[in-house]
Design an enzyme around this catalytic site. Structure first.
Site, mmCIF file in Angstrom:
data_model
loop_
_atom_site.group_PDB
_atom_site.id
_atom_site.type_symbol
_atom_site.label_atom_id
_atom_site.label_comp_id
_atom_site.label_asym_id
_atom_site.label_seq_id
_atom_site.Cartn_x
_atom_site.Cartn_y
_atom_site.Cartn_z
ATOM 1 N N GLU A 138 -14.992 2.563 4.951
ATOM 2 C CA GLU A 138 -14.276 1.683 5.878
ATOM 3 C C GLU A 138 -12.793 1.548 5.535
ATOM 4 O O GLU A 138 -11.936 1.466 6.419
ATOM 5 C CB GLU A 138 -14.943 0.303 5.841
ATOM 6 N N GLY A 196 7.573 -1.844 -3.906
ATOM 7 C CA GLY A 196 6.176 -1.421 -4.024
ATOM 8 C C GLY A 196 5.543 -1.068 -2.698
ATOM 9 O O GLY A 196 4.319 -0.955 -2.583
ATOM 10 N N GLU A 199 5.245 4.762 -2.419
ATOM 11 C CA GLU A 199 4.850 5.345 -3.706
ATOM 12 C C GLU A 199 6.078 5.923 -4.408
ATOM 13 O O GLU A 199 7.043 6.316 -3.738
ATOM 14 C CB GLU A 199 3.863 6.507 -3.470
ATOM 15 N N LYS A 214 -5.702 10.653 7.916
ATOM 16 C CA LYS A 214 -6.410 9.533 8.550
ATOM 17 C C LYS A 214 -6.811 9.895 9.977
ATOM 18 O O LYS A 214 -7.883 9.504 10.463
ATOM 19 C CB LYS A 214 -5.528 8.284 8.527
HETATM 20 N N1 HSE Z 1 0.284 5.068 1.560
HETATM 21 C C1 HSE Z 1 -0.634 4.535 2.525
HETATM 22 C C2 HSE Z 1 0.133 3.740 3.581
HETATM 23 C C3 HSE Z 1 -1.629 3.678 1.801
HETATM 24 O O1 HSE Z 1 1.336 3.476 3.382
HETATM 25 O O2 HSE Z 1 -0.408 3.424 4.629
HETATM 26 C C4 HSE Z 1 -2.824 3.264 2.608
HETATM 27 O O3 HSE Z 1 -3.605 4.339 3.006
#
Ligand code: HSE
Length: 428
Positions: A138, A196, A199, A214
């Site tokens: 999920e 934060g 990444e 996704k």
């Molecule tokens: N790096 C992804 C984002 C993390 O910014 O949506 C969550 O999948």
């Protein structure tokens, strides 16, 4: 429409268990948040949970993990017969091998790993369905909004024929900041990293790879198609300039980093990347790191969800609910998923002509583009906006290769920064 096939080999779990014993793979940002949430007091918790072992890369552990027993030996995660394996390693290996081994041993698995599902979802879900072992994911798409499992259990509501989503919080945050505050793309990215929200290596987010993965998970669920991430036409956001956002508003819309797809029995068209959305589009107002998904069903209705899509805490909450469901809910009917290729759709385009290319007059521009089959529907005058000297216009739908040819034929096309992003209609 795909006919769901019921998984018949599922063995109902023991509802009298005194506690749920977890093996946690990975103590990174998500794994640590899962551990912290397990250790938090929660009066309404249906059954106590305990982490019996956590797989870590090295034995170094921070104070937040002091009460989590850990191992660096992957085979040790099965010691003590965990009730559920929570995979929070990220990446493809050893995650794939360990998930397959858990399924082989009959242990339910929960993961938020969209790369794993996009690349090996077919293999893992087939293995889980054959074994009658729950595999829940999920939190892999829009981590803080539990919708995948709900649709999986409701096949009639899942008869969707197109979708549009903002499924990457990092890029939605960066594009929103560029829009609202202006500034340079690299400065906004650096600020997102400091806070934060991006990444340290932001490549997968800003290049659209995370969103494309996704989208593959969404296509499996809603189109019953297995499309590989590399088949999705994918563009990053790094070429956007703060001026593009201002001029998009001038032309009646906004730019958002989206995934979009539609499908029929015969074909799938899909893309991941920045797109011009008209201001009345359901997702046009979504700001900051928020995620959203708009689904069109076969009855013609639009279903929309918005909420947190990322963040260790939101992900951990959804992961632990998956843990509970994997033990107490009958798995959803397994879908019959077909492999499919995906083509880029034919869309309109939002185009920026910069530098010397911007000096062309509207009449000459439209005539030259028309000759190549590109129809301009609206445009701005040449102007300097947020330090960029350019003009902007929107076209009718046309294949990208034909648009590129037409743009290259314009005077000084090679000298200025030209940008083209797809446009979507309000009803997509
Ligand atoms: N790096 C992804 C984002 C993390 O910014 O949506 C969550 O999948």
């Amino acid at each position: 429409m795909t006919i769901p096939q019921l998984v018949s080999s599922f063995v109902p779990c023991d509802r009298t268990r005194p506690e749920i014993r977890l093996a946690l793979l990975g103590l990174g940002r998500v794994g640590s948040a899962v551990a912290a949430l397990v250790h938090e007091p929660f009066a309404g918790r249906p059954v106590p949970m305990r982490i019996i072992t956590a797989l870590v890369r090295t034995e170094r552990r921070g104070p937040s993990h002091a009460s989590t027993p850990s191992t660096t030996d992957p085979s040790a995660i099965f010691d003590g017969d965990p009730d559920v394996i929570v995979e929070a390693l990220g990446g493809l290996e050893p995650a794939r091998t360990l998930v397959l081994e858990a399924i082989r041993r009959g242990i339910p698995v929960v993961t938020a790993n969209k790369s794993l599902l996009a690349h090996h979802g077919g293999e893992l879900l087939d293995a889980a369905a054959r074994a009658g072992v729950p595999l829940r994911y999920e939190a892999s798409v829009i981590a803080g909004v539990p919708f995948l499992g709900m649709f999986a259990r409701r096949p009639y509501a899942s008869r969707i024929h197109s979708l549009c989503g903002l499924v990457n919080g990092t890029t939605n945050y960066i594009v929103s900041e560029l829009d609202v505050r202006g500034g340079d793309y690299l400065d906004v990215l650096a600020e997102a990293q400091r806070r934060g929200l991006a990444e340290p290596d932001p490549t997968k987010d800003v290049d659209g790879i995370d969103a494309a993965e996704k989208l593959c998970v969404l296509l499996r669920q809603f189109a019953a198609r297995a499309v590989r991430p590399e088949q999705i036409a994918t563009t990053g956001i790094s070429r956007l300039h703060a001026a593009d956002l201002v001029q998009a508003r001038e032309l009646g819309g906004t730019i958002k980093p989206v995934v979009a797809a539609q499908w029929s029995e015969a074909s799938v068209t899909a893309f991941a990347g920045p797109a011009f959305l008209p201001s009345n589009h359901a997702l046009a107002r979504l700001q900051g790191a928020a995620n959203g998904l708009s689904l069109r069903d076969v009855e013609g209705h639009r279903l929309c969800f918005t909420g947190p899509g990322a963040g260790p805490r939101a992900t951990a909450v959804t992961v632990l609910d998956d843990v509970v469901e994997s033990l107490y809910e009958t798995p959803a009917p397994a879908l019959t998923v077909r492999p499919a290729s995906s083509a880029a759709p034919e869309t309109g385009w939002f185009v920026r002509l910069g530098g010397a290319a911007a000096t062309i007059g509207a009449r000459e521009r439209d005539a030259l583009l028309e000759r190549e089959g590109v129809g301009v529907t609206r445009s701005t005058d040449r102007r300097t906006c947020r330090g960029l000297d350019a003009q902007w216009f929107v076209t009718r739908p046309i294949e990208q290769s034909r648009l590129d040819l037409a743009l290259r034929a314009l005077p000084h096309a090679h000298t200025g920064p030209i940008l083209s992003v797809r446009t979507l209609d309000a009803d997509v």
